[in-house]
Design a protein around this motif. Structure first.
Motif, PDB file in Angstrom:
ATOM      1  N   ASN A   1       0.810  -1.217   0.000  1.00  0.00           N
ATOM      2  CA  ASN A   1       0.000   0.000   0.000  1.00  0.00           C
ATOM      3  C   ASN A   1       0.842   1.265   0.000  1.00  0.00           C
ATOM      4  OD1 ASN A   1      -2.334  -1.466  -0.101  1.00  0.00           O
ATOM      5  ND2 ASN A   1      -2.895  -1.184   2.043  1.00  0.00           N
ATOM      6  N   ASP A   2       1.919   1.290   0.790  1.00  0.00           N
ATOM      7  CA  ASP A   2       2.795   2.461   0.798  1.00  0.00           C
ATOM      8  C   ASP A   2       3.431   2.671  -0.570  1.00  0.00           C
ATOM      9  OD1 ASP A   2       2.269   3.015   3.460  1.00  0.00           O
ATOM     10  OD2 ASP A   2       4.050   1.982   4.202  1.00  0.00           O
ATOM     11  N   ALA A   3       3.838   1.578  -1.212  1.00  0.00           N
ATOM     12  CA  ALA A   3       4.460   1.676  -2.531  1.00  0.00           C
ATOM     13  C   ALA A   3       3.498   2.259  -3.555  1.00  0.00           C
ATOM     14  CB  ALA A   3       4.945   0.298  -2.980  1.00  0.00           C
ATOM     15  N   HIS A   4       2.256   1.831  -3.524  1.00  0.00           N
ATOM     16  CA  HIS A   4       1.258   2.395  -4.430  1.00  0.00           C
ATOM     17  C   HIS A   4       1.075   3.884  -4.171  1.00  0.00           C
ATOM     18  CE1 HIS A   4      -0.202  -1.037  -6.681  1.00  0.00           C
ATOM     19  NE2 HIS A   4      -0.322  -1.751  -5.573  1.00  0.00           N
ATOM     20  N   ALA A   5       1.001   4.265  -2.909  1.00  0.00           N
ATOM     21  CA  ALA A   5       0.795   5.670  -2.575  1.00  0.00           C
ATOM     22  C   ALA A   5       1.958   6.530  -3.061  1.00  0.00           C
ATOM     23  CB  ALA A   5       0.609   5.829  -1.067  1.00  0.00           C
ATOM     24  N   ARG A   6       3.173   6.062  -2.846  1.00  0.00           N
ATOM     25  CA  ARG A   6       4.343   6.841  -3.274  1.00  0.00           C
ATOM     26  C   ARG A   6       4.417   6.916  -4.797  1.00  0.00           C
ATOM     27  NH1 ARG A   6       6.920   8.259   1.110  1.00  0.00           N
ATOM     28  NH2 ARG A   6       6.737   6.964   2.985  1.00  0.00           N
ATOM     29  N   SER A   7       4.016   5.871  -5.475  1.00  0.00           N
ATOM     30  CA  SER A   7       3.997   5.898  -6.941  1.00  0.00           C
ATOM     31  C   SER A   7       3.013   6.946  -7.450  1.00  0.00           C
ATOM     32  CB  SER A   7       3.627   4.520  -7.492  1.00  0.00           C
ATOM     33  OG  SER A   7       4.593   3.555  -7.145  1.00  0.00           O
ATOM     34  N   TRP A   8       1.851   7.015  -6.816  1.00  0.00           N
ATOM     35  CA  TRP A   8       0.861   8.014  -7.219  1.00  0.00           C
ATOM     36  C   TRP A   8       1.366   9.425  -6.962  1.00  0.00           C
ATOM     37  CZ3 TRP A   8      -2.979   7.662 -10.373  1.00  0.00           C
ATOM     38  CH2 TRP A   8      -3.740   6.490 -10.492  1.00  0.00           C
ATOM     39  N   VAL A   9       1.916   9.676  -5.780  1.00  0.00           N
ATOM     40  CA  VAL A   9       2.394  11.019  -5.441  1.00  0.00           C
ATOM     41  C   VAL A   9       3.453  11.469  -6.444  1.00  0.00           C
ATOM     42  CG1 VAL A   9       3.662  12.377  -3.733  1.00  0.00           C
ATOM     43  CG2 VAL A   9       1.823  10.856  -2.986  1.00  0.00           C
ATOM     44  N   ASP A  10       4.396  10.603  -6.752  1.00  0.00           N
ATOM     45  CA  ASP A  10       5.471  10.953  -7.681  1.00  0.00           C
ATOM     46  C   ASP A  10       4.946  11.113  -9.106  1.00  0.00           C
ATOM     47  OD1 ASP A  10       7.206  10.892  -5.565  1.00  0.00           O
ATOM     48  OD2 ASP A  10       8.082   8.937  -6.070  1.00  0.00           O
ATOM     49  N   ALA A  11       3.951  10.330  -9.481  1.00  0.00           N
ATOM     50  CA  ALA A  11       3.371  10.452 -10.818  1.00  0.00           C
ATOM     51  C   ALA A  11       2.630  11.773 -10.975  1.00  0.00           C
ATOM     52  CB  ALA A  11       2.432   9.284 -11.090  1.00  0.00           C
ATOM     53  N   PHE A  12       1.860  12.156  -9.978  1.00  0.00           N
ATOM     54  CA  PHE A  12       1.198  13.463 -10.018  1.00  0.00           C
ATOM     55  C   PHE A  12       2.241  14.573 -10.132  1.00  0.00           C
ATOM     56  CE2 PHE A  12      -2.601  11.444  -7.957  1.00  0.00           C
ATOM     57  CZ  PHE A  12      -3.561  11.900  -8.850  1.00  0.00           C
ATOM     58  N   ALA A  13       3.290  14.488  -9.318  1.00  0.00           N
ATOM     59  CA  ALA A  13       4.325  15.524  -9.309  1.00  0.00           C
ATOM     60  C   ALA A  13       5.011  15.663 -10.660  1.00  0.00           C
ATOM     61  CB  ALA A  13       5.354  15.213  -8.224  1.00  0.00           C
ATOM     62  N   ALA A  14       5.144  14.554 -11.383  1.00  0.00           N
ATOM     63  CA  ALA A  14       5.794  14.587 -12.692  1.00  0.00           C
ATOM     64  C   ALA A  14       5.040  15.461 -13.680  1.00  0.00           C
ATOM     65  CB  ALA A  14       5.925  13.170 -13.241  1.00  0.00           C
TER      66      ALA A  14
ATOM     67  N   GLY B   1       3.232  18.213 -12.570  1.00  0.00           N
ATOM     68  CA  GLY B   1       2.987  19.490 -11.916  1.00  0.00           C
ATOM     69  C   GLY B   1       1.807  19.528 -10.974  1.00  0.00           C
ATOM     70  N   VAL B   2       1.352  18.373 -10.538  1.00  0.00           N
ATOM     71  CA  VAL B   2       0.209  18.312  -9.612  1.00  0.00           C
ATOM     72  C   VAL B   2       0.713  17.874  -8.246  1.00  0.00           C
ATOM     73  CG1 VAL B   2      -2.042  17.276  -9.144  1.00  0.00           C
ATOM     74  CG2 VAL B   2      -1.331  17.717 -11.514  1.00  0.00           C
ATOM     75  N   THR B   3       0.460  18.692  -7.232  1.00  0.00           N
ATOM     76  CA  THR B   3       0.893  18.374  -5.879  1.00  0.00           C
ATOM     77  C   THR B   3      -0.271  17.781  -5.091  1.00  0.00           C
ATOM     78  OG1 THR B   3       2.510  20.169  -5.877  1.00  0.00           O
ATOM     79  CG2 THR B   3       1.852  19.299  -3.737  1.00  0.00           C
ATOM     80  N   VAL B   4      -0.068  16.591  -4.551  1.00  0.00           N
ATOM     81  CA  VAL B   4      -1.090  15.948  -3.724  1.00  0.00           C
ATOM     82  C   VAL B   4      -0.439  15.505  -2.418  1.00  0.00           C
ATOM     83  CG1 VAL B   4      -2.502  15.159  -5.659  1.00  0.00           C
ATOM     84  CG2 VAL B   4      -0.661  13.711  -4.821  1.00  0.00           C
ATOM     85  N   ALA B   5      -1.212  15.459  -1.362  1.00  0.00           N
ATOM     86  CA  ALA B   5      -0.690  15.070  -0.055  1.00  0.00           C
ATOM     87  C   ALA B   5      -0.565  13.552   0.028  1.00  0.00           C
ATOM     88  CB  ALA B   5      -1.605  15.577   1.053  1.00  0.00           C
ATOM     89  N   TYR B   6       0.595  13.088   0.465  1.00  0.00           N
ATOM     90  CA  TYR B   6       0.805  11.649   0.592  1.00  0.00           C
ATOM     91  C   TYR B   6      -0.266  11.021   1.480  1.00  0.00           C
ATOM     92  CZ  TYR B   6       2.671   7.227   2.227  1.00  0.00           C
ATOM     93  OH  TYR B   6       2.802   5.909   2.558  1.00  0.00           O
ATOM     94  N   GLU B   7      -0.598  11.680   2.594  1.00  0.00           N
ATOM     95  CA  GLU B   7      -1.566  11.116   3.534  1.00  0.00           C
ATOM     96  C   GLU B   7      -2.921  10.905   2.862  1.00  0.00           C
ATOM     97  OE1 GLU B   7       0.310  13.751   4.053  1.00  0.00           O
ATOM     98  OE2 GLU B   7       1.726  13.016   5.572  1.00  0.00           O
ATOM     99  N   ASP B   8      -3.328  11.862   2.015  1.00  0.00           N
ATOM    100  CA  ASP B   8      -4.611  11.723   1.323  1.00  0.00           C
ATOM    101  C   ASP B   8      -4.580  10.552   0.341  1.00  0.00           C
ATOM    102  OD1 ASP B   8      -5.522  13.948   2.686  1.00  0.00           O
ATOM    103  OD2 ASP B   8      -5.156  15.331   1.023  1.00  0.00           O
ATOM    104  N   VAL B   9      -3.471  10.422  -0.375  1.00  0.00           N
ATOM    105  CA  VAL B   9      -3.352   9.316  -1.331  1.00  0.00           C
ATOM    106  C   VAL B   9      -3.315   7.984  -0.591  1.00  0.00           C
ATOM    107  CG1 VAL B   9      -1.916   8.286  -3.129  1.00  0.00           C
ATOM    108  CG2 VAL B   9      -2.151  10.772  -2.998  1.00  0.00           C
ATOM    109  N   ARG B  10      -2.558   7.934   0.486  1.00  0.00           N
ATOM    110  CA  ARG B  10      -2.423   6.677   1.246  1.00  0.00           C
ATOM    111  C   ARG B  10      -3.766   6.191   1.748  1.00  0.00           C
ATOM    112  NH1 ARG B  10      -2.422   2.590   3.322  1.00  0.00           N
ATOM    113  NH2 ARG B  10      -0.773   1.436   4.416  1.00  0.00           N
ATOM    114  N   ARG B  11      -4.636   7.114   2.168  1.00  0.00           N
ATOM    115  CA  ARG B  11      -5.946   6.712   2.679  1.00  0.00           C
ATOM    116  C   ARG B  11      -6.912   6.354   1.552  1.00  0.00           C
ATOM    117  NH1 ARG B  11      -5.387   5.031   7.529  1.00  0.00           N
ATOM    118  NH2 ARG B  11      -7.560   5.444   8.041  1.00  0.00           N
ATOM    119  N   SER B  12      -6.523   6.620   0.325  1.00  0.00           N
ATOM    120  CA  SER B  12      -7.368   6.275  -0.819  1.00  0.00           C
ATOM    121  C   SER B  12      -6.934   4.995  -1.511  1.00  0.00           C
ATOM    122  CB  SER B  12      -7.353   7.426  -1.847  1.00  0.00           C
ATOM    123  OG  SER B  12      -7.839   8.616  -1.279  1.00  0.00           O
TER     124      SER B  12
END
Length: 223
Positions: free
Chosen positions: A13-26, A28-39
């Motif tokens: 689950n942590d790996a999926h969350a970090r992949s999403w956060v980094d993909a959004f950032a690529a 130009g979209v900033t998202v909170a890790y905590e929000d992604v992790r809970r989703s």
């Protein structure tokens, strides 16, 4: 036996969350890790709009999703490990006469590698991914598709997962829902679960008193 994979069989689950956060950032979209992790546990169709203003089927949404898949496969998948005694638990299910099916929000291309990480790919023939259902968890579509593929009646099926989305999807599909806390949610956050265990090892230790023992096809029904 309908099985979730991420957070249930594999510590991912942590790996999926970090992949999403980094993909959004690529893009130009900033998202909170905590929000992604809970989703995590939802499919991209629900996760993306819940943490950003992007829809999965938009042009930018498709780019983010493709980048997430690349990051997860290239960076995180090789590092993943199963939770303890996962294969032993699934072998116990088989010994008790259960048919094993997977109902995962993962994409089809990620599902087999995740099952291989879990060490159980050879034990499961029925695999339902987010590609097989129009709506991801907590909608019941994936669970319903797994039921249809296995031929099981809902009242004789059990969903084993780790998120509130698994529990709601199972409940809405009419199956028993059992939770494991190893994915990051605790028992107070899993009110729809009929039973809750720490992880596969804890469930194995208490198996004889569980719903799995009571509903096992290879055992006489308790009255």
């Amino acid at each position: 036996m309908i099985l979730d994979v991420d957070g249930t069989l594999v510590d991912s689950n942590d790996a999926h969350a970090r992949s999403w956060v980094d993909a959004f950032a690529a893009f130009g979209v900033t998202v909170a890790y905590e929000d992604v992790r809970r989703s995590i546990g939802m499919g991209g169709d629900k996760l993306m709009p819940s943490v950003s203003n992007l829809a999965e089927d938009s042009g930018q949404g498709r780019l983010v999703a493709a980048r997430r898949a690349e990051l997860f496969k290239g960076t995180w998948l090789p590092r993943l490990r199963p939770f303890p005694r996962v294969r032993e638990l699934l072998q116990r299910f088989i010994e008790d006469g259960f048919t094993l099916a997977v109902a995962s929000s993962a994409k089809q291309g990620e599902l087999k590698p995740l099952l291989e990480v879990a060490g159980v790919a050879d034990l499961i023939s029925e695999r339902t991914s987010s590609d097989d259902a129009p709506r991801s968890k907590p909608d019941p579509d994936i669970v319903t598709a797994a039921l249809k593929g296995s031929g099981a009646a809902p009242e004789r099926a059990i969903m084993l997962g780790d998120t509130p989305y698994d529990m709601e999807a199972g409940r809405r599909a009419g199956v028993h829902a059992v939770a494991l806390e190893c994915g990051g949610w605790n028992r107070t956050e899993l009110p729809a679960a009929s039973e809750i265990y720490a992880d596969a090892a804890d469930l194995l230790d208490r198996y004889d008193a569980s719903i799995f023992s009571r509903l096992a096809p290879a055992r006489p029904m308790q009255r």
